[in-house]
Design a protein around this motif. Structure first.
Motif, PDB file in Angstrom:
ATOM      1  N   ASN A 165      51.053 -39.140  14.951  1.00 12.42           N
ATOM      2  CA  ASN A 165      52.302 -39.091  15.734  1.00 12.42           C
ATOM      3  C   ASN A 165      52.946 -37.707  15.805  1.00 12.42           C
ATOM      4  O   ASN A 165      54.167 -37.582  15.778  1.00 12.42           O
ATOM      5  CB  ASN A 165      53.315 -40.112  15.192  1.00 12.42           C
ATOM      6  CG  ASN A 165      52.776 -41.527  15.244  1.00 12.42           C
ATOM      7  OD1 ASN A 165      52.211 -41.944  16.259  1.00 12.42           O
ATOM      8  ND2 ASN A 165      52.914 -42.268  14.148  1.00 12.42           N
ATOM      9  N   TYR A 166      52.123 -36.679  15.900  1.00  7.42           N
ATOM     10  CA  TYR A 166      52.636 -35.328  16.128  1.00  7.42           C
ATOM     11  C   TYR A 166      52.677 -35.062  17.632  1.00  7.42           C
ATOM     12  O   TYR A 166      51.863 -35.583  18.393  1.00  7.42           O
ATOM     13  CB  TYR A 166      51.752 -34.293  15.420  1.00  7.42           C
ATOM     14  CG  TYR A 166      51.904 -34.315  13.916  1.00  7.42           C
ATOM     15  CD1 TYR A 166      52.765 -33.436  13.261  1.00  7.42           C
ATOM     16  CD2 TYR A 166      51.189 -35.236  13.140  1.00  7.42           C
ATOM     17  CE1 TYR A 166      52.908 -33.454  11.879  1.00  7.42           C
ATOM     18  CE2 TYR A 166      51.332 -35.268  11.751  1.00  7.42           C
ATOM     19  CZ  TYR A 166      52.190 -34.376  11.140  1.00  7.42           C
ATOM     20  OH  TYR A 166      52.342 -34.408   9.763  1.00  7.42           O
ATOM     21  N   ASP A 167      53.624 -34.221  18.037  1.00  8.43           N
ATOM     22  CA  ASP A 167      53.757 -33.896  19.463  1.00  8.43           C
ATOM     23  C   ASP A 167      52.623 -32.997  19.946  1.00  8.43           C
ATOM     24  O   ASP A 167      52.212 -33.065  21.106  1.00  8.43           O
ATOM     25  CB  ASP A 167      55.103 -33.205  19.717  1.00  8.43           C
ATOM     26  CG  ASP A 167      56.280 -34.072  19.326  1.00  8.43           C
ATOM     27  OD1 ASP A 167      56.357 -35.207  19.827  1.00  8.43           O
ATOM     28  OD2 ASP A 167      57.107 -33.625  18.502  1.00  8.43           O
ATOM     29  N   VAL A 168      52.166 -32.126  19.042  1.00  6.56           N
ATOM     30  CA  VAL A 168      51.068 -31.201  19.349  1.00  6.56           C
ATOM     31  C   VAL A 168      50.131 -31.172  18.156  1.00  6.56           C
ATOM     32  O   VAL A 168      50.576 -31.187  17.001  1.00  6.56           O
ATOM     33  CB  VAL A 168      51.596 -29.774  19.630  1.00  6.56           C
ATOM     34  CG1 VAL A 168      50.465 -28.750  19.644  1.00  6.56           C
ATOM     35  CG2 VAL A 168      52.363 -29.718  20.943  1.00  6.56           C
ATOM     36  N   ILE A 169      48.831 -31.134  18.414  1.00  5.14           N
ATOM     37  CA  ILE A 169      47.847 -30.898  17.359  1.00  5.14           C
ATOM     38  C   ILE A 169      47.000 -29.704  17.792  1.00  5.14           C
ATOM     39  O   ILE A 169      46.537 -29.628  18.931  1.00  5.14           O
ATOM     40  CB  ILE A 169      46.984 -32.145  17.090  1.00  5.14           C
ATOM     41  CG1 ILE A 169      45.944 -31.843  15.999  1.00  5.14           C
ATOM     42  CG2 ILE A 169      46.324 -32.673  18.357  1.00  5.14           C
ATOM     43  CD1 ILE A 169      45.204 -33.089  15.503  1.00  5.14           C
ATOM     44  N   GLN A 170      46.835 -28.746  16.878  1.00  7.21           N
ATOM     45  CA  GLN A 170      46.022 -27.561  17.187  1.00  7.21           C
ATOM     46  C   GLN A 170      44.933 -27.395  16.137  1.00  7.21           C
ATOM     47  O   GLN A 170      45.218 -27.387  14.936  1.00  7.21           O
ATOM     48  CB  GLN A 170      46.871 -26.293  17.245  1.00  7.21           C
ATOM     49  CG  GLN A 170      46.032 -25.021  17.493  1.00  7.21           C
ATOM     50  CD  GLN A 170      46.874 -23.815  17.792  1.00  7.21           C
ATOM     51  OE1 GLN A 170      47.306 -23.616  18.918  1.00  7.21           O
ATOM     52  NE2 GLN A 170      47.115 -22.995  16.787  1.00  7.21           N
TER      53      GLN A 170
END
Length: 380
Positions: free
Chosen positions: A87-92
């Motif tokens: 549930n993270y907004d961005v994954i890098q």
């Protein structure tokens, strides 16, 4: 925003995390601790098969049955941390293969993480399919594959880099590039091969936390101190053999004017402590741009022999030998640049100050974090 940063080399993702937190965002780094460097991460994925008997068992299982027990165990660890990793907004992802195991399990892990989160991005940091393919086709004047192409060292020295050209990795590479929203590079060695790629979002230089790196102007009283820190796994790939040959020439000619410190495979904290007293640091040869260790040394006031090619000078609008010294793959050329500094010690003080100013201007971790936010939110 909540951001999940997957994988760690040196402190690349950690510094981005600190910059994001300074700007009011929430960020976590998940990954291994980068081998002997023991880099701090928020959510650690452990490699129990790195040394000793367990390493031998892993190697035997791979040879006999093509079964990577490390990959299976890493996959299990990721699944057990689903709640922390969702549930993270961005994954890098730091790299196309950030977990150091077989590509099949890496694909499974990356697929899980992408499925649990939003907006996946890739950071081209370290070797990957595009940069290794570019180097193999000799499109760089020289690269980390130059020694391999010149039959220096053994094939084992280059297995890690060449693994990015295997069919197994190409499957992983294609999957990632078909899934991510974009790819970002963090130095010219990865920027140049990506130019023109439809998913390329541009370069953000390595993020350096200069607030934790005290600048000390060089004080030269007796001898000029030269530091050469070796990572034995990359000895040929980084050009440490060329530095050793150049240092032999300097020691022969200027033994009364220089002190040479050479270390091998030091953990980060000890590495920093050992190079603190030096005036000149030898970083790497086969590069166009500076990596993490070089930039941190420059921030602390060291004159660094590293990648500082014409493309880098043009990109940042610099003059040669004013911020860093371009280490060419030639021991005589490196020795001549060292001799120039030994004869002109005032240049060491001048380049030292310029190096710190450069890192502050172009690599500040907070400004870099702002650039990441802009690229991640480019469609808003």
């Amino acid at each position: 925003m909540k951001i999940l940063l997957v994988g760690e080399y040196n402190r690349t993702h950690r510094n981005i995390k600190l910059g994001l937190e300074h700007l009011g965002h929430s960020a976590k780094v998940v990954g291994l601790t980068d081998g002997f460097k023991k880099v701090k991460v928020d959510i650690e994925i452990k490699n129990y098969f790195e040394t000793g008997l367990l390493k031998k068992i892993r190697v035997a299982l791979v040879k006999l049955f093509s079964f990577d027990i490390l990959g299976t165990h890493l996959n299990y660890q990721i699944k057990s941390k689903k709640q922390e990793l969702s549930n993270y907004d961005v994954i890098q992802f730091l790299n196309e293969a950030p977990f150091g195991c077989d590509r099949n399990n890496q694909k499974k892990i990356i697929d899980l993480l992408i499925g649990w989160n939003n907006k996946p991005f890739l950071l081209s940091c370290g070797t990957d399919f595009i940069s290794v393919d570019y180097a193999m086709r000799k499109k760089f004047r020289y690269s980390i594959l130059t020694p391999y192409l010149e039959n220096k060292g053994t094939k084992k020295d280059f297995l890690a880099a060449l693994s990015y050209l295997t069919p197994e990795h190409k499957i992983l590479h294609d999957y990632i590039f078909n899934t991510i929203e974009g790819v970002i590079s963090n130095d010219l060695d990865y920027h140049i091969p990506l130019i023109g790629h439809p998913k390329y979002l541009g370069m953000i230089p390595h993020a350096i936390n200069t607030s934790q790196l005290d600048y000390r102007s060089p004080i030269i009283n007796d001898k000029i101190v030269i530091f050469h820190g070796i990572n034995s796994h990359n000895y040929i790939k980084k050009g440490n053999d060329i530095f050793d040959a150049a240092l032999d020439l300097i020691a022969l000619k200027y033994s009364n004017k220089v002190e040479i410190i050479t270390t091998t495979d030091l953990p980060y904290a000890e590495y920093i402590e050992r190079f603190d007293k030096c005036h000149i640091l030898l970083d790497q040869v086969y590069a166009y741009d500076q990596g993490f260790n070089a930039l941190e040394a420059m921030a602390k006031g060291k004159v660094v022999f590293t990648g500082a090619e014409q493309e880098w000078l043009d990109y940042f609008n610099l003059q040669a030998d004013t911020v860093a010294i371009n280490a060419l793959p030639n021991a005589d050329a490196v020795a001549k640049k060292l001799e120039w500094l030994i004869i002109n010690p005032k240049k060491i003080i001048e380049i030292s100050r310029n190096g710190r100013d450069f890192v502050e201007q172009h690599h500040d971790h907070i400004n870099c974090a702002k650039s990441y936010l802009e690229k991640w939110n480019r469609d808003k």
